[in-house]
Design a protein around this motif. Structure first.
Motif, PDB file in Angstrom:
ATOM      1  N   THR A   1     -20.727 -29.910 -51.708  1.00 57.36           N
ATOM      2  CA  THR A   1     -20.254 -29.953 -53.024  1.00 57.36           C
ATOM      3  C   THR A   1     -18.626 -29.225 -52.895  1.00 57.36           C
ATOM      4  O   THR A   1     -18.332 -28.660 -51.772  1.00 57.36           O
ATOM      5  N   PRO A   2     -17.851 -29.442 -53.806  1.00 58.38           N
ATOM      6  CA  PRO A   2     -16.455 -28.788 -54.014  1.00 58.38           C
ATOM      7  C   PRO A   2     -16.572 -27.572 -53.532  1.00 58.38           C
ATOM      8  O   PRO A   2     -15.791 -26.960 -52.956  1.00 58.38           O
ATOM      9  N   THR A   3     -17.425 -26.621 -54.135  1.00 58.07           N
ATOM     10  CA  THR A   3     -17.501 -25.294 -53.737  1.00 58.07           C
ATOM     11  C   THR A   3     -17.876 -24.824 -52.383  1.00 58.07           C
ATOM     12  O   THR A   3     -17.156 -24.247 -51.880  1.00 58.07           O
ATOM     13  N   GLN A   4     -18.684 -25.743 -52.044  1.00 58.18           N
ATOM     14  CA  GLN A   4     -19.134 -25.455 -50.458  1.00 58.18           C
ATOM     15  C   GLN A   4     -17.984 -25.741 -49.576  1.00 58.18           C
ATOM     16  O   GLN A   4     -17.760 -25.324 -48.746  1.00 58.18           O
ATOM     17  N   ALA A   5     -17.292 -26.944 -50.076  1.00 57.18           N
ATOM     18  CA  ALA A   5     -16.292 -27.610 -49.063  1.00 57.18           C
ATOM     19  C   ALA A   5     -14.987 -26.351 -49.071  1.00 57.18           C
ATOM     20  O   ALA A   5     -14.650 -26.147 -48.075  1.00 57.18           O
ATOM     21  N   LYS A   6     -14.898 -25.915 -50.248  1.00 55.99           N
ATOM     22  CA  LYS A   6     -13.584 -24.921 -50.301  1.00 55.99           C
ATOM     23  C   LYS A   6     -14.070 -23.664 -49.295  1.00 55.99           C
ATOM     24  O   LYS A   6     -12.998 -23.262 -48.573  1.00 55.99           O
ATOM     25  N   GLU A   7     -15.275 -23.114 -49.382  1.00 53.96           N
ATOM     26  CA  GLU A   7     -15.882 -21.970 -48.621  1.00 53.96           C
ATOM     27  C   GLU A   7     -15.594 -22.310 -47.409  1.00 53.96           C
ATOM     28  O   GLU A   7     -15.171 -21.452 -46.435  1.00 53.96           O
ATOM     29  N   GLU A   8     -16.218 -23.245 -46.745  1.00 58.89           N
ATOM     30  CA  GLU A   8     -16.024 -23.925 -45.595  1.00 58.89           C
ATOM     31  C   GLU A   8     -14.597 -24.078 -45.003  1.00 58.89           C
ATOM     32  O   GLU A   8     -14.160 -23.735 -43.742  1.00 58.89           O
ATOM     33  N   LEU A   9     -13.794 -24.781 -45.614  1.00 64.40           N
ATOM     34  CA  LEU A   9     -12.697 -24.970 -45.224  1.00 64.40           C
ATOM     35  C   LEU A   9     -11.878 -23.718 -44.971  1.00 64.40           C
ATOM     36  O   LEU A   9     -11.206 -23.545 -44.025  1.00 64.40           O
ATOM     37  N   VAL A  10     -11.696 -22.738 -45.963  1.00 63.38           N
ATOM     38  CA  VAL A  10     -11.122 -21.550 -45.978  1.00 63.38           C
ATOM     39  C   VAL A  10     -11.820 -20.613 -44.670  1.00 63.38           C
ATOM     40  O   VAL A  10     -10.853 -20.202 -43.876  1.00 63.38           O
ATOM     41  N   SER A  11     -12.916 -20.606 -44.545  1.00 66.78           N
ATOM     42  CA  SER A  11     -13.427 -19.960 -43.240  1.00 66.78           C
ATOM     43  C   SER A  11     -12.949 -20.506 -41.875  1.00 66.78           C
ATOM     44  O   SER A  11     -12.606 -20.092 -41.011  1.00 66.78           O
ATOM     45  N   PHE A  12     -13.125 -21.937 -41.913  1.00 64.17           N
ATOM     46  CA  PHE A  12     -12.667 -22.781 -40.819  1.00 64.17           C
ATOM     47  C   PHE A  12     -11.403 -22.496 -40.337  1.00 64.17           C
ATOM     48  O   PHE A  12     -11.185 -22.219 -39.285  1.00 64.17           O
ATOM     49  N   LEU A  13     -10.382 -22.627 -41.298  1.00 66.20           N
ATOM     50  CA  LEU A  13      -9.076 -22.600 -41.238  1.00 66.20           C
ATOM     51  C   LEU A  13      -8.677 -21.091 -40.763  1.00 66.20           C
ATOM     52  O   LEU A  13      -7.889 -21.064 -39.777  1.00 66.20           O
ATOM     53  N   ASN A  14      -9.293 -20.085 -41.321  1.00 65.64           N
ATOM     54  CA  ASN A  14      -9.020 -18.566 -40.947  1.00 65.64           C
ATOM     55  C   ASN A  14      -9.323 -18.435 -39.489  1.00 65.64           C
ATOM     56  O   ASN A  14      -8.738 -17.868 -38.848  1.00 65.64           O
ATOM     57  N   GLU A  15     -10.348 -19.160 -39.104  1.00 65.14           N
ATOM     58  CA  GLU A  15     -11.269 -18.621 -37.645  1.00 65.14           C
ATOM     59  C   GLU A  15     -10.233 -19.615 -36.832  1.00 65.14           C
ATOM     60  O   GLU A  15      -9.745 -19.126 -35.725  1.00 65.14           O
ATOM     61  N   SER A  16      -9.705 -20.779 -37.109  1.00 65.33           N
ATOM     62  CA  SER A  16      -8.767 -21.441 -36.243  1.00 65.33           C
ATOM     63  C   SER A  16      -7.602 -20.898 -36.083  1.00 65.33           C
ATOM     64  O   SER A  16      -7.202 -20.751 -35.255  1.00 65.33           O
ATOM     65  N   MET A  17      -7.144 -20.332 -36.988  1.00 57.51           N
ATOM     66  CA  MET A  17      -5.804 -19.364 -37.025  1.00 57.51           C
ATOM     67  C   MET A  17      -6.079 -18.156 -35.993  1.00 57.51           C
ATOM     68  O   MET A  17      -5.244 -18.004 -35.073  1.00 57.51           O
ATOM     69  N   ARG A  18      -7.244 -17.523 -36.267  1.00 54.75           N
ATOM     70  CA  ARG A  18      -7.570 -16.349 -35.430  1.00 54.75           C
ATOM     71  C   ARG A  18      -7.574 -16.797 -33.990  1.00 54.75           C
ATOM     72  O   ARG A  18      -7.277 -16.052 -33.041  1.00 54.75           O
TER      73      ARG A  18
END
Length: 191
Positions: free
Chosen positions: A99-116
């Motif tokens: 869902t868009p809500t699930q996608a938004k949460e996973e996207l932000v978490s994934f990109l934050n972890e990638s940056m870290r």
């Protein structure tokens, strides 16, 4: 097994001893000044954990149209290499059928972890469909809207056919502060 290890395991067999649950830990790249902390708290208060990304209805893109965007200041050669899929893909996220809500949460978490972790180039698989209202096309439309809002995204482009075509997107992230410092030191030695 050594004597110390066997004594430890024996001690752990007593009643009331339970293993600790793993916790997600976030480390700050550098010490924050009071002004940095104030700005961070202000942004968090106004944007929340999803960084202000919205799932409100938007205009859906055409299913066959690629998505692309480049932040001002990114070298055209860097953007061209991303667009052509020439960078090594260091991480991948599959958002298909979310869902868009699930996608938004996973996207932000994934990109934050990638940056870290210092990861620079990632691929997001959002899926595609023949009609504008299919979930894959909706997610592509949301990604096209969300990604430019994230400060650490330098540019993105729909993938080459071998990586998913218009059903996936390449994303180039900023260098972490430690990677930037290492790069500066590396180039200063050459002089």
């Amino acid at each position: 097994m050594g004597q110390d290890q066997s004594a430890f395991f024996e001690a752990m067999q007593h009643e009331g001893v339970t293993p600790l649950k793993p916790k997600i830990r976030h480390q700050l790249a550098k010490a924050k000044t009071d002004a940095d902390l104030f700005d961070l708290r202000r942004k968090s208060a106004t944007q929340g954990s999803d960084q202000g990304l919205t799932t409100d209805p938007i205009d859906w893109l055409h299913p066959l149209d690629p998505i692309e965007w480049c932040r001002e200041g990114v070298q055209q050669g860097v953007y061209r290499n991303l667009r052509l899929g020439k960078y090594q893909l260091d991480a991948r996220l599959d958002l298909m059928n979310k869902t868009p809500t699930q996608a938004k949460e996973e996207l932000v978490s994934f990109l934050n972890e990638s940056m870290r972790l210092g990861i620079r180039t990632v691929l997001i698989n959002h899926g595609k469909g023949k009609h504008a209202s299919t979930i894959g096309n909706k997610l592509k439309s949301y990604l096209s809207n969300w990604l430019p809002q994230l400060d650490y995204v330098l540019c993105f482009h729909s993938c080459m056919p071998q990586h998913g075509g218009t059903g996936a997107v390449y994303i180039l992230l900023k260098k972490s502060e430690s990677a930037r410092q290492a790069n500066l030191e590396k180039h200063s030695r050459r002089r």
